[in-house]
Design an enzyme around this catalytic site. Structure first.
Site, PDB file in Angstrom:
ATOM      1  N   ASP A  75       0.814  -1.227   0.000  1.00 44.47           N
ATOM      2  CA  ASP A  75       0.000   0.000   0.000  1.00 44.47           C
ATOM      3  C   ASP A  75       0.844   1.272   0.000  1.00 44.47           C
ATOM      4  O   ASP A  75       0.456   2.268  -0.614  1.00 44.47           O
ATOM      5  CB  ASP A  75      -1.038  -0.009   1.130  1.00 44.47           C
ATOM      6  CG  ASP A  75      -0.415  -0.220   2.490  1.00 44.47           C
ATOM      7  OD1 ASP A  75       0.800  -0.508   2.558  1.00 44.47           O
ATOM      8  OD2 ASP A  75      -1.137  -0.083   3.484  1.00 44.47           O
ATOM      9  N   SER A 115       3.757   1.697  -1.511  1.00 47.16           N
ATOM     10  CA  SER A 115       4.206   1.891  -2.905  1.00 47.16           C
ATOM     11  C   SER A 115       3.050   2.367  -3.772  1.00 47.16           C
ATOM     12  O   SER A 115       3.223   3.216  -4.643  1.00 47.16           O
ATOM     13  CB  SER A 115       4.738   0.575  -3.484  1.00 47.16           C
ATOM     14  OG  SER A 115       5.900   0.177  -2.809  1.00 47.16           O
ATOM     15  N   THR A 134       3.143  -8.325  -0.450  1.00 47.03           N
ATOM     16  CA  THR A 134       3.794  -7.983   0.818  1.00 47.03           C
ATOM     17  C   THR A 134       3.658  -9.162   1.764  1.00 47.03           C
ATOM     18  O   THR A 134       2.567  -9.750   1.877  1.00 47.03           O
ATOM     19  CB  THR A 134       3.203  -6.740   1.510  1.00 47.03           C
ATOM     20  OG1 THR A 134       3.700  -6.695   2.855  1.00 47.03           O
ATOM     21  CG2 THR A 134       1.684  -6.754   1.588  1.00 47.03           C
ATOM     22  N   ASP A 190       3.485  -8.831   4.744  1.00 44.44           N
ATOM     23  CA  ASP A 190       2.678  -8.342   5.867  1.00 44.44           C
ATOM     24  C   ASP A 190       1.176  -8.617   5.675  1.00 44.44           C
ATOM     25  O   ASP A 190       0.424  -8.610   6.643  1.00 44.44           O
ATOM     26  CB  ASP A 190       2.868  -6.824   6.040  1.00 44.44           C
ATOM     27  CG  ASP A 190       4.347  -6.440   6.169  1.00 44.44           C
ATOM     28  OD1 ASP A 190       5.157  -7.324   6.472  1.00 44.44           O
ATOM     29  OD2 ASP A 190       4.662  -5.260   5.951  1.00 44.44           O
ATOM     30  N   ARG A 211      14.571 -18.031  25.553  1.00 45.00           N
ATOM     31  CA  ARG A 211      15.467 -17.778  24.423  1.00 45.00           C
ATOM     32  C   ARG A 211      14.656 -17.123  23.303  1.00 45.00           C
ATOM     33  O   ARG A 211      13.448 -17.362  23.182  1.00 45.00           O
ATOM     34  CB  ARG A 211      16.078 -19.082  23.888  1.00 45.00           C
ATOM     35  CG  ARG A 211      17.072 -19.736  24.833  1.00 45.00           C
ATOM     36  CD  ARG A 211      18.363 -18.927  24.952  1.00 45.00           C
ATOM     37  NE  ARG A 211      19.371 -19.614  25.755  1.00 45.00           N
ATOM     38  CZ  ARG A 211      19.501 -19.514  27.074  1.00 45.00           C
ATOM     39  NH1 ARG A 211      18.657 -18.761  27.776  1.00 45.00           N
ATOM     40  NH2 ARG A 211      20.472 -20.163  27.706  1.00 45.00           N
ATOM     41  N   HIS A 238      14.645 -11.397   7.887  1.00 49.05           N
ATOM     42  CA  HIS A 238      14.467 -11.414   6.436  1.00 49.05           C
ATOM     43  C   HIS A 238      14.403 -12.801   5.823  1.00 49.05           C
ATOM     44  O   HIS A 238      14.106 -12.915   4.627  1.00 49.05           O
ATOM     45  CB  HIS A 238      15.560 -10.573   5.778  1.00 49.05           C
ATOM     46  CG  HIS A 238      15.442  -9.119   6.125  1.00 49.05           C
ATOM     47  ND1 HIS A 238      15.884  -8.621   7.326  1.00 49.05           N
ATOM     48  CD2 HIS A 238      14.887  -8.081   5.459  1.00 49.05           C
ATOM     49  CE1 HIS A 238      15.627  -7.318   7.371  1.00 49.05           C
ATOM     50  NE2 HIS A 238      15.021  -6.970   6.260  1.00 49.05           N
ATOM     51  N   ARG A 296      11.381 -13.435   3.929  1.00 51.69           N
ATOM     52  CA  ARG A 296      11.179 -12.858   2.600  1.00 51.69           C
ATOM     53  C   ARG A 296      11.928 -13.612   1.505  1.00 51.69           C
ATOM     54  O   ARG A 296      11.506 -13.621   0.358  1.00 51.69           O
ATOM     55  CB  ARG A 296      11.649 -11.393   2.605  1.00 51.69           C
ATOM     56  CG  ARG A 296      10.863 -10.534   3.550  1.00 51.69           C
ATOM     57  CD  ARG A 296      10.718  -9.099   3.115  1.00 51.69           C
ATOM     58  NE  ARG A 296      11.886  -8.455   2.598  1.00 51.69           N
ATOM     59  CZ  ARG A 296      12.303  -7.244   2.963  1.00 51.69           C
ATOM     60  NH1 ARG A 296      11.650  -6.586   3.887  1.00 51.69           N
ATOM     61  NH2 ARG A 296      13.346  -6.694   2.397  1.00 51.69           N
TER      62      ARG A 296
HETATM   63  O1  F6P Z   1       7.036  -4.669   4.611  1.00 50.75           O
HETATM   64  C1  F6P Z   1       7.795  -5.829   4.557  1.00 50.75           C
HETATM   65  C2  F6P Z   1       8.789  -5.874   5.693  1.00 50.75           C
HETATM   66  O2  F6P Z   1       9.490  -7.093   5.617  1.00 50.75           O
HETATM   67  C3  F6P Z   1       8.198  -5.675   7.081  1.00 50.75           C
HETATM   68  O3  F6P Z   1       7.568  -6.844   7.563  1.00 50.75           O
HETATM   69  C4  F6P Z   1       9.409  -5.247   7.849  1.00 50.75           C
HETATM   70  O4  F6P Z   1       9.040  -4.461   8.971  1.00 50.75           O
HETATM   71  C5  F6P Z   1      10.169  -4.423   6.849  1.00 50.75           C
HETATM   72  O5  F6P Z   1       9.727  -4.820   5.569  1.00 50.75           O
HETATM   73  C6  F6P Z   1      11.655  -4.579   6.925  1.00 50.75           C
HETATM   74  O6  F6P Z   1      12.238  -3.669   6.039  1.00 50.75           O
HETATM   75  P1  F6P Z   1      13.771  -3.703   5.633  1.00 50.75           P
HETATM   76  O7  F6P Z   1      13.914  -4.673   4.496  1.00 50.75           O
HETATM   77  O8  F6P Z   1      14.055  -2.300   5.222  1.00 50.75           O
HETATM   78  O9  F6P Z   1      14.567  -4.130   6.815  1.00 50.75           O
END
Ligand code: F6P
Length: 366
Positions: free
Chosen positions: A123, A125, A146, A148, A283, A289, A292
């Site tokens: 959203d 972008s 995303t 998210d 822990r 990342h 992703r």
């Molecule tokens: O919007 C995707 C996201 O992975 C979020 O979940 C996270 O807060 C953010 O991007 C992390 O951003 P960057 O890649 O700049 O660390």
């Protein structure tokens, strides 16, 4: 633009914008495939989102069918590159000031002589790309992506399912080590301001407690829930916390100063609090990342392919300022205006929260 036989043909641009995620390459493949096979158009890939349009010469590459054969469907990331910083309307300059560079981006786009632009983004972008499109009179179609999953009007965005799969797998791996050491394991997941990943992975991965920004928690309640688990005879507990969950004072833990404006670290704060209140060894795993960068699961490949094809069909039909979306088992399209500035957060009374409560999962609130 004329093709080899002298006939006029369309040219479209495609770019990825915002944080990368799994499935972006499936979208690009869908766009290229449909545009070339279905309509005989030329497809121009713009590198690194609006950053590529600020460079001179503009940073672009022609995308042809060879790309669709190169297994990109299976690859994480985006072959076009992306950026989640450098809003052209408030571009950060080296002296710390912000400059409006939107005219340069629009000039870059116009120089490509495109008939339409397809933007794959979240959203944030879309707000930027839509404004650019309006200012530059550019025909624009958006495709939601995303991890998210906070884009409105679509049940799912590209990248979300894979991120949930990774987070669920992390819980599967944390459970045996938690049980072996009698520990409380805290898994901190991404999601920006939304708790979708935490909620879905927490249910699928058998968490005891899920903490999300949409449901206010009390640390005393969390500690009491841990005590209950231990009294029941179980020697370990699993907690999933979304990165935007605030600490006891209401402050969000950010990674400011690390070259970006990101959340991160609430897991460690909770671990100390829980240890202090219950004596349990705790822990923390901050998943970060890896949520992703994984290869896309089947669902993100499917969603990405369907979105890519439909977006090109929208261009062919001359229907712009729209976003493709997934609703009721099919691809539809909605006005972008309905999406921008209306993010989709977790519904505290929704099916998944009710499911979690029904399973005895705590949210630290009651
Ligand atoms: O919007 C995707 C996201 O992975 C979020 O979940 C996270 O807060 C953010 O991007 C992390 O951003 P960057 O890649 O700049 O660390």
């Amino acid at each position: 633009m004329a093709n080899r036989d002298g006939a006029q043909t369309k040219a479209i641009g495609v770019l990825t914008s915002g944080g990368d995620c799994a499935g972006l390459n499936a979208v690009i493949r869908g766009v290229v495939s449909r545009a070339i096979r279905g309509y005989g158009w030329r497809v121009c890939g713009i590198r690194q989102g609006t950053a590529g349009l600020l460079r001179r010469p503009v940073d672009v590459q022609d995308l042809d069918l060879a790309l669709t054969d190169f297994n990109i469907l299976r690859q994480g990331g985006t072959v076009l590159g992306t950026t989640n910083s450098g809003d052209p309307f408030a571009y950060p300059m080296p002296d710390g000031s912000c400059k409006d560079r939107s005219a340069e981006v629009i000039e870059g786009l116009h120089s490509l002589r495109l008939d339409a632009l397809i933007g794959i983004g979240g959203d944030g972008s879309f707000a930027i790309l839509r404004r650019l499109a309006q200012q530059g009179r550019i025909n624009f179609v958006g495709i939601p992506k995303t991890i998210d999953n906070d884009v409105g009007a679509t049940e799912s965005s590209v990248g979300y399912n894979t991120a949930v799969m990774v987070a669920t797998e992390a819980l599967d791996r944390l459970q045996p080590t938690a049980a072996s050491h009698d520990r409380v394991m805290i898994l901190e997941v991404m999601g920006r301001d939304a708790g979708h990943i935490a909620l879905a992975a927490g249910i699928a991965g058998g968490a005891d407690i899920i903490l999300i920004p949409e449901i206010a928690y009390r640390i005393e309640t969390v500690a009491a829930q841990i005590e209950r688990v231990r009294k029941s005879g179980r020697n370990f507990a699993l907690i999933v916390v979304a990165e935007a969950v605030p600490d006891r004072t209401g402050a969000r833990i950010t990674g400011k100063g690390a070259g970006g404006d990101t959340y991160g670290g609430i897991g460690r704060v909770l671990a100390e609090e829980i240890n202090r209140r219950t004596g349990a060894e705790t822990r923390v795993t901050i998943l970060g990342h890896v949520q992703r960068g994984s290869p896309p699961d089947w669902d993100d490949r499917l969603l990405g392919s369907a979105f890519g094809v439909h977006a090109v069909d929208l261009v062919a039909a001359g229907r712009f300022d729209r976003m493709v979306a997934w609703q009721n088992r099919r691809v539809v399209d909605v006005p972008l205006a309905d999406v921008v500035a209306r993010p989709q957060m977790v519904d505290p009374d929704g099916t998944l929260v009710r499911t979690a409560r029904g399973l005895g999962i705590g949210f630290g609130d009651v």
